[in-house]
Enzyme design. Structure first.
Site, PDB file in Angstrom:
ATOM      1  N   LYS A   1       1.184 -15.229   4.061  1.00  0.00           N
ATOM      2  CA  LYS A   1       1.518 -16.169   2.993  1.00  0.00           C
ATOM      3  C   LYS A   1       3.025 -16.406   3.035  1.00  0.00           C
ATOM      4  O   LYS A   1       3.721 -16.276   2.025  1.00  0.00           O
ATOM      5  CB  LYS A   1       1.072 -15.596   1.636  1.00  0.00           C
ATOM      6  CG  LYS A   1      -0.432 -15.723   1.377  1.00  0.00           C
ATOM      7  CD  LYS A   1      -0.926 -17.162   1.280  1.00  0.00           C
ATOM      8  CE  LYS A   1      -0.333 -17.865   0.087  1.00  0.00           C
ATOM      9  NZ  LYS A   1      -0.739 -19.305   0.056  1.00  0.00           N
TER      10      LYS A   1
ATOM     11  N   TYR B   1       0.797  -1.231   0.000  1.00  0.00           N
ATOM     12  CA  TYR B   1       0.000   0.000   0.000  1.00  0.00           C
ATOM     13  C   TYR B   1       0.830   1.283   0.000  1.00  0.00           C
ATOM     14  O   TYR B   1       0.281   2.369   0.073  1.00  0.00           O
ATOM     15  CB  TYR B   1      -0.932   0.017   1.223  1.00  0.00           C
ATOM     16  CG  TYR B   1      -2.233  -0.716   1.002  1.00  0.00           C
ATOM     17  CD1 TYR B   1      -2.264  -2.104   0.942  1.00  0.00           C
ATOM     18  CD2 TYR B   1      -3.432  -0.024   0.859  1.00  0.00           C
ATOM     19  CE1 TYR B   1      -3.446  -2.775   0.752  1.00  0.00           C
ATOM     20  CE2 TYR B   1      -4.626  -0.692   0.666  1.00  0.00           C
ATOM     21  CZ  TYR B   1      -4.632  -2.064   0.612  1.00  0.00           C
ATOM     22  OH  TYR B   1      -5.813  -2.732   0.417  1.00  0.00           O
TER      23      TYR B   1
ATOM     24  N   ASP C   1      -6.961  -6.445   4.649  1.00  0.00           N
ATOM     25  CA  ASP C   1      -8.033  -5.857   3.845  1.00  0.00           C
ATOM     26  C   ASP C   1      -8.995  -6.938   3.387  1.00  0.00           C
ATOM     27  O   ASP C   1     -10.218  -6.821   3.529  1.00  0.00           O
ATOM     28  CB  ASP C   1      -7.411  -5.133   2.639  1.00  0.00           C
ATOM     29  CG  ASP C   1      -8.469  -4.549   1.729  1.00  0.00           C
ATOM     30  OD1 ASP C   1      -9.400  -3.909   2.244  1.00  0.00           O
ATOM     31  OD2 ASP C   1      -8.377  -4.741   0.500  1.00  0.00           O
TER      32      ASP C   1
ATOM     33  N   ASP D   1     -13.122  -8.009   4.921  1.00  0.00           N
ATOM     34  CA  ASP D   1     -14.393  -8.073   4.194  1.00  0.00           C
ATOM     35  C   ASP D   1     -15.035  -9.449   4.357  1.00  0.00           C
ATOM     36  O   ASP D   1     -16.257  -9.570   4.505  1.00  0.00           O
ATOM     37  CB  ASP D   1     -14.194  -7.779   2.691  1.00  0.00           C
ATOM     38  CG  ASP D   1     -14.213  -6.277   2.397  1.00  0.00           C
ATOM     39  OD1 ASP D   1     -13.851  -5.486   3.293  1.00  0.00           O
ATOM     40  OD2 ASP D   1     -14.580  -5.890   1.269  1.00  0.00           O
TER      41      ASP D   1
HETATM   42  C1  IPM Z   1     -10.592  -0.472   2.957  1.00  0.00           C
HETATM   43  C2  IPM Z   1     -10.691  -0.228   1.477  1.00  0.00           C
HETATM   44  C3  IPM Z   1      -9.444   0.507   1.009  1.00  0.00           C
HETATM   45  C4  IPM Z   1      -8.258  -0.367   1.313  1.00  0.00           C
HETATM   46  C5  IPM Z   1      -9.486   0.893  -0.482  1.00  0.00           C
HETATM   47  C6  IPM Z   1     -10.638   1.825  -0.776  1.00  0.00           C
HETATM   48  C7  IPM Z   1      -8.192   1.499  -0.952  1.00  0.00           C
HETATM   49  O1  IPM Z   1     -10.907  -1.409   0.806  1.00  0.00           O
HETATM   50  O2  IPM Z   1     -10.486   0.502   3.727  1.00  0.00           O
HETATM   51  O3  IPM Z   1     -10.636  -1.634   3.346  1.00  0.00           O
HETATM   52  O4  IPM Z   1      -7.922  -1.286   0.560  1.00  0.00           O
HETATM   53  O5  IPM Z   1      -7.637  -0.140   2.354  1.00  0.00           O
HETATM   54 MG    MG Z   2     -11.206  -3.065   2.050  1.00  0.00          MG
END
Ligand code: IPM
Ligand code: MG
Length: 350
Positions: free
Chosen positions: A186, A136, A243, A247
């Site tokens: 990983k 990132y 990340d 989700d």
């Molecule tokens: C999050 C989002 C961001 C990330 C994106 C929008 C860049 O998915 O905050 O999880 O990957 O950090």
């Molecule tokens: Mg995200």
């Protein structure tokens, strides 16, 4: 006096932040919490108007003059490059060194879990995601771009300092929870950049004998979070793994509409935001679920010592979900503002 910077941002951001502020007002009245806020005009509108993303003066003001930052969402179809979102959101994470991204995930209503036969007690985890390094940082580039011989590189960076400070935070958190820390990586395929995490974990673990530390490859973790979610308490991952797994975790309890987060440089800077995006397709329809933003404000209240207020806001959100006093994504038929009104009423009588 709690000083809060408000960055509603784009899309449904302003709609959910409006409700989060109403709830903050209700909680501060009920629990006598003095606070002030300032609204920042940052986002796609300003970018399209002036070309500004995160001007230095705004950054310095945000950095120096507030206890906490509350963000809605960034992203607008009129800015396909997403440049403003990158500068503001990833820029704040980097420049304020918000190295912890904390994403608690708790099942409050079995009805919302896509897994068979799972009860709330089975799913209660906290993702601790490294928030400043990995792929990132923007380090990388192209060679022979837009030719058949293009080379593209995004560099994965991990520093020992970055691993150590995040793991320390995660161990401390696990010690206050059920005492299980799972590092997901990983290291089999990425031995250098992910091996450093395993070595850091092994060295730190003896300092936290009350915590059981284990490692899992992230692909296996993704599978076991679905098949054995009760095994997970604190989940640690680098920026990319964290990340993705956050989700996945959110999907186990009702989706991003219920997923709050905090980006922290513990003791120095704190930024709270719903995990969801700007959802441009539902702007103005009243369908935006404000609960993730409201739960983010509950995290803020808790971090600043207002535990009763945080509990009241969190219980009100649970009550709304259990009574289906929600937006359609969670099965209800309330509009965004009606959910806010319901939560405010619950908090006022807490
Ligand atoms: C999050 C989002 C961001 C990330 C994106 C929008 C860049 O998915 O905050 O999880 O990957 O950090
Ligand atoms: Mg995200």
């Amino acid at each position: 006096m709690l000083r809060i910077a408000l960055l509603p941002g784009d899309g449904i951001g302003p709609e959910v932040i409006h409700e989060a502020c109403r709830v903050l007002t209700a909680a501060s009245t009920r629990f006598d919490i003095p606070w002030t806020s300032e609204l920042f005009d940052l986002g796609a509108e300003r970018y399209l108007r002036t070309g500004d993303t995160l001007p230095e003066a705004d950054f310095i003001h945000l950095r120096d003059d507030f206890d906490a930052i509350v963000v809605g969402a960034f992203g607008d179809p009129r800015v396909p490059s997403n440049l403003h979102a990158k500068d503001i959101l990833l820029g704040l994470r980097q420049r304020l060194d918000l190295y912890v991204n904390l994403r608690p995930v708790q099942l409050v209503d079995a009805r919302l879990c896509p897994l068979k036969d799972r009860a709330p007690a089975d799913i209660d985890m906290a993702i601790v995601r490294e928030n400043t390094e990995s792929v990132y940082t923007g380090i990388g580039g192209h060679l022979r771009k837009d030719t058949p011989h293009e080379v593209a590189q995004s560099v994965m960076i991990h520093t020992r300092m970055g691993c150590d400070r995040l793991l320390r935070y995660a161990f401390e958190l696990a010690g206050q929870r059920r005492g299980v820390l799972t590092l997901c990586d990983k290291a089999n395929a990425i031995p250098h950049a992910h091996g450093i995490w395993r070595r850091a974990l092994a060295e730190l673990a003896p300092q936290f004998p009350e915590v059981t530390a284990r490692t899992l490859y992230a692909d296996v973790a993704a599978m076991r979070m679905v098949t054995h979610p009760q095994e997970f308490d604190v989940i640690v991952g680098d920026n990319l793994i964290g990340d993705i797994l956050s989700d996945l975790a959110a999907a186990l309890v009702g989706g991003l509409g219920l997923a709050p987060s905090a980006s922290l440089r513990p003791g120095v800077h704190a930024l709270y935001e719903p995990v969801h995006g700007s959802a441009p397709d539902i702007v103005g329809t009243g369908k935006a679920n404000p609960l993730a933003a409201i739960l983010s404000v509950a995290m803020l209240l808790r971090d600043f010592g207002h535990v009763d207020a945080a509990d009241a806001v969190q219980s009100a959100c649970t009550a709304a979900v259990l009574a289906t006093e929600t937006t359609p994504d969670l099965g209800g038929n309330l509009a965004t503002a009606e959910v806010g009104t319901y939560i405010c009423a619950q908090v006022a009588h807490a």
